[in-house]
Each structure stands twice: as structure tokens, then as C-alpha cells.
Scaffold this active site. Structure first.
Site, PDB file in Angstrom:
ATOM      1  N   HIS A   1       0.820  -1.215   0.000  1.00  0.00           N
ATOM      2  CA  HIS A   1       0.000   0.000   0.000  1.00  0.00           C
ATOM      3  C   HIS A   1       0.856   1.268   0.000  1.00  0.00           C
ATOM      4  O   HIS A   1       0.352   2.345  -0.321  1.00  0.00           O
ATOM      5  CB  HIS A   1      -0.979  -0.006   1.174  1.00  0.00           C
ATOM      6  CG  HIS A   1      -0.371   0.280   2.512  1.00  0.00           C
ATOM      7  ND1 HIS A   1      -0.008  -0.707   3.394  1.00  0.00           N
ATOM      8  CD2 HIS A   1      -0.085   1.446   3.137  1.00  0.00           C
ATOM      9  CE1 HIS A   1       0.476  -0.171   4.498  1.00  0.00           C
ATOM     10  NE2 HIS A   1       0.443   1.151   4.369  1.00  0.00           N
TER      11      HIS A   1
ATOM     12  N   ASP B   1       0.149  -7.646   1.439  1.00  0.00           N
ATOM     13  CA  ASP B   1       0.584  -6.252   1.598  1.00  0.00           C
ATOM     14  C   ASP B   1       2.100  -6.142   1.652  1.00  0.00           C
ATOM     15  O   ASP B   1       2.659  -5.371   2.425  1.00  0.00           O
ATOM     16  CB  ASP B   1      -0.042  -5.617   2.842  1.00  0.00           C
ATOM     17  CG  ASP B   1      -0.033  -4.087   2.776  1.00  0.00           C
ATOM     18  OD1 ASP B   1       0.184  -3.552   1.677  1.00  0.00           O
ATOM     19  OD2 ASP B   1      -0.219  -3.443   3.823  1.00  0.00           O
TER      20      ASP B   1
ATOM     21  N   SER C   1       4.764   2.396   8.049  1.00  0.00           N
ATOM     22  CA  SER C   1       4.426   1.273   7.173  1.00  0.00           C
ATOM     23  C   SER C   1       5.620   0.875   6.325  1.00  0.00           C
ATOM     24  O   SER C   1       6.225   1.711   5.653  1.00  0.00           O
ATOM     25  CB  SER C   1       3.251   1.634   6.267  1.00  0.00           C
ATOM     26  OG  SER C   1       2.065   1.772   6.997  1.00  0.00           O
TER      27      SER C   1
END
Length: 449
Positions: free
Chosen positions: A100, A130, A206
Site C-alpha cells: 500500500h 501487503d 508502514s
């Protein structure tokens, strides 16, 4: 035991007048040497790209714009993203991050703690877990060694390094709070077995590193659970063993070539176990088996309860999905299951999902350009409806006027279709087709002449 514990606590406390805790050599305990060792391998990732802009249908009408003197809406808008990444192979320049973080990127810049900023190319990414792999062309890189994440225990110390809110190389510490966690709606990831940690993870973390006190990479920081958008002590990381399996396929093929087994499973609750008259409430209950699938050929049936895959216990449906979803096409999978109270074992071979696909060009001219297959676990509608899956639609083809990849055809000419054989029987020889199409959470009819 109590006396020994008390002595340890007394030794750990500073004496009167002291402001620091020191060891026998006079050194103050610190994680700084570990941080200095691993920080060169953690990078900041900045991306930029363009996406299709959402538009108001009224403003797309030339008459409406002219009447109200409204400007024409832009068809695209620029997007930017900040995240983190980890160098995992210094020789080849491979960097792990989240899908993402780079999903909408046209340009990717990787920044190191020594001030270097380099362009990166996407090797491949996998929305299911992911995980994404980038590659940079640079020398004198530092890579983090990868740990066996299966050996993690709740209570192990962890350290998260990343770039929360754009703050370069921020370090937080904590412990493993839980294992094998799932997080519904996490950026579309369907295969989940997260490490939960209370080491602070915030937006921008992230793709960053979750490490142990040996300086080994145990996970890729991915998500947080928060009502405000900030950290509340519940963060999640993709375990390194899962990330490594995905990374290996991406490096080899540029993508994850995920096979299919042909089963839909659900958790075995205590109530279900009682209904099936079995004395256990762990396992994955098979609710549907795709016709002609590897599972069907292996003899599995709806109502079977899978309790072990390749020697690993299966406590629930999520564990089953992870175990199968990380296998490669052609892998043999041994499964132990319970049927009618008896434990049995079977072996299936994970199939290539494209092997059962059928081009519609020869079935009906109105379907030219579309490819169909049995409805299986590739579709989120598997187990909810019966039908056939649209796996591909060629751009500019006749079928592209009304079908999209992922659509499920549930009936043809008002006759239900539950398999490719039933679909073929209804389509072939028909002058016109009335299709009932399921798309996401909606449904509609299409008339094809």
C-alpha cells in the site's frame, strides 16, 4: 525464590544519590549500539503518482458547465505517500516495504540515514499479504539479517524503526503483545497472521523494520488499530517468514504465483462442533468444494474438518487460508481431516488457476474477449454464491462493454449455473444471452444479442 527475586530488584535499583543504573564496568545500559548497527538498513520511501479523479456527473455535462459557468473537472489528480522500507539484500539492492506504500507510485525515492537519495524500481508486489519488493542500484548498502519469526513468543522484546509522520529514523521499543492476529479491512490484504506489538507504530512507519534484540528482522510494520489515527499501543507487522516466502516468488517471477485448492472454509465453533457431533472446536470446516478442483480430486467434501496441513496444526479458517495461500503451484499438500468422527489423511496438488480457464470466444460471439473459470477461492464471493468466475476481459473487446475481471455469472437465460459445465450448456447455441452478474456487493442483468 522470593529472596532471589528481591535481591535482583535491589541490585537493579540505584543507590541513594545515584542518578543512573550502571553495570560492573560503569557502563549505562543502552540500546544505542543496536540502533546504530541496524539504522543504515532502514530507509525512508517517498512516492508520487497520479490516479483517476472522482468526478461529479453533472460537471461532466457540457450544457451544465456552460449554463452555470462551471470549470471542467480534472481527470487525474496527483498523490503522494510517505513510508518506510528495509534493505534485505545488499548485493542485489532489494528493499522490502508494504504494497500500500507504493501501490499508486509512478516515481519512488529511497532515502538513507547517511543522506543518500536514490530512485527505486518496483520488482513486484502482492496485495494479498501487503508486501512489495523494490530494487535500487547502489553500493555500500547494509542489509538486516532475517529471523525465524515462528520462534517468536509473546513477551519477546521488539524495536520498531521507521519514519512516522515523516520523522526520519524514529526508534520505539516494546514487546510482542500477540501472535497470529487478523485485522479485517487491512488495505485489502487477505492472508493475515500478524505480529502484534506495543512498540509505537504510526502513519509513515508502514514498511519499516520490526527487529529483535539480536538486530534481526522479525517483521515488516504494516498497520495500527486506532480510533484517532495515532498510536494507542496496538501495532501489527507481517511476520518475516511470510514476507520472505512472498519476496522469494516476487524476485523469481515478478509476482506471486498463487495456486488454488478449491475449498472454502470457516471457523469451527463450539456450536458447529456439537452439531457435527465431534469432541473438538479447533480446525477449519469445509463449507464448499469447487467441482473438478484439487480438493475434489483428493476426496474432500463439504463438512470435513481440516485439523492439520503439512504437519502444522490448523486452529481456524484463517490458518488454513494462510497455509494454502503461501504454497506454490505444483506443491503437494498433505491434509489431515475429520469426517463422521474419524480422522483421515489425503494429499492434493496445488493447481494453477489458469489451467481450468476457458476462453469464451468459441462459446458465443457476444462473450468474445472474456475468460471464465470455476468459482474458487480467488473470488471474495466464493462460498456466498454459485456461478462461474470472469477471470479476464480483453480491453476493447465485446465482453469489455459489460463484464469486468472478478464478476460472477450466476444465471444464463434465467437458468442458474453452478459450474463451467452448466454455463457452457446454457451459452452454446443460444442466440441471445440474459446474464445475471454479481459484482462486488451488487447484481444486475445484461442482455447480449
Amino acid at each position: 525464590m522470593r529472596r532471589a527475586l528481591l535481591m535482583l530488584l535491589l541490585l537493579a535499583l540505584p543507590m541513594a544519590g545515584q542518578t543512573q543504573i550502571v553495570d560492573e564496568n560503569g557502563n549505562t545500559p543502552s540500546l544505542a549500539p543496536l540502533v546504530e548497527e541496524v539504522s543504515p538498513a532502514v530507509v525512508n520511501i517517498a512516492t508520487s503518482g497520479t490516479v483517476e479523479a472522482e468526478s461529479n456527473p453533472l460537471l461532466n455535462d457540457p450544457f451544465f458547465r456552460r449554463f452555470f459557468d462551471a470549470p471542467e473537472q480534472p481527470r487525474q489528480r496527483e498523490v503522494q505517500s510517505l513510508g518506510s522500507g528495509v534493505v534485505v539484500n545488499a548485493d542485489q539492492g532489494y528493499v522490502l516495504t508494504n504494497h500500500h506504500v507504493i501501490a499508486q507510485a509512478d516515481e519512488i525515492t529511497v532515502a538513507f540515514n547517511d543522506g543518500r537519495e536514490l530512485s527505486a524500481e518496483i520488482v513486484g508486489s502482492d496485495p494479498e499479504t501487503d508486501i512489495a519488493v523494490l530494487q535500487i542500484d547502489a553500493e555500500e548498502l547494509t542489509a538486516l539479517p532475517m529471523a525465524d519469526s515462528d520462534s517468536l513468543r509473546v513477551g519477546d522484546y521488539t524495536m520498531a524503526i521507521g519514519n512516522p509522520f515523516g520523522l526520519d529514523h524514529t526508534v520505539t521499543t516494546g514487546v510482542v503483545s500477540g501472535l497470529d492476529r487478523t485485522l479485517p479491512g487491512n488495505n485489502g490484504a487477505r492472508l493475515q497472521s500478524f505480529i502484534q506489538t506495543d512498540a509505537s507504530i504510526n502513519p509513515g512507519n508502514s514498511g519499516g523494520a520490526l527487529i529483535n534484540l539480536r538486530g534481526e528482522l522479525v517483521g515488516i510494520n504494516t498497520a495500527i488499530l486506532s480510533r484517532s489515527g495515532g498510536n494507542i499501543g496496538i501495532g501489527f507487522a507481517v511476520p518475516m517468514n511470510m514476507a520472505r516466502q512472498v519476496m522469494d516468488q516476487i524476485i523469481e517471477y515478478g509476482e506471486v504465483r498463487r495456486g488454488i485448492l478449491g475449498v472454502r472454509v470457516q471457523d469451527l465453533t463450539a456450536e458447529m462442533a456439537e452439531a457435527f457431533d465431534i469432541d473438538r472446536n479447533d480446525g477449519a470446516l469445509i463449507s464448499q468444494v469447487t467441482p473438478n478442483s484439487p480438493a475434489a480430486e483428493a476426496g474432500l467434501q463439504a463438512g470435513d474438518i481440516v485439523i492439520e496441513v503439512n504437519g502444522t496444526s490448523i486452529p481456524d479458517a484463517n490458518a488454513m487460508a494462510n497455509a494454502i495461500g503461501l504454497l506454490r503451484i505444483g506443491d503437494a499438500v498433505s491434509m489431515t481431516y475429520v469426517r463422521d468422527g474419524e480422522t483421515q489423511t489425503t494429499t492434493a496438488t496445488v493447481a494453477d488457476p489458469q489451467s481450468g480457464e476457458v476462453s469464451a470466444d468459441a462459446l458465443h460471439p457476444g462473450l468474445a474477449g472474456a475468460t471464465f473459470s470455476e468459482l474458487d477461492e480467488r473470488s471474495p464471493l466464493f462460498g456466498q454464491v454459485e456461478g462461474v468466475l470472469v477471470t479476464d476481459v480483453a480491453q476493447g473487446s465485446r465482453a469489455a462493454e459489460y463484464l469486468q475481471p472478478g464478476d460472477v455469472i450466476t444465471s444464463v437465460n434465467r437458468e442458474a449455473v453452478d459450474s463451467m459445465a452448466a454455463f457452457r450448456a446454457q451459452v452454446e447455441g443460444s442466440e441471445r444471452l440474459l446474464l445475471n452478474v454479481r459484482r462486488n456487493n451488487g447484481a444486475f442483468f445484461v442482455l447480449i444479442r
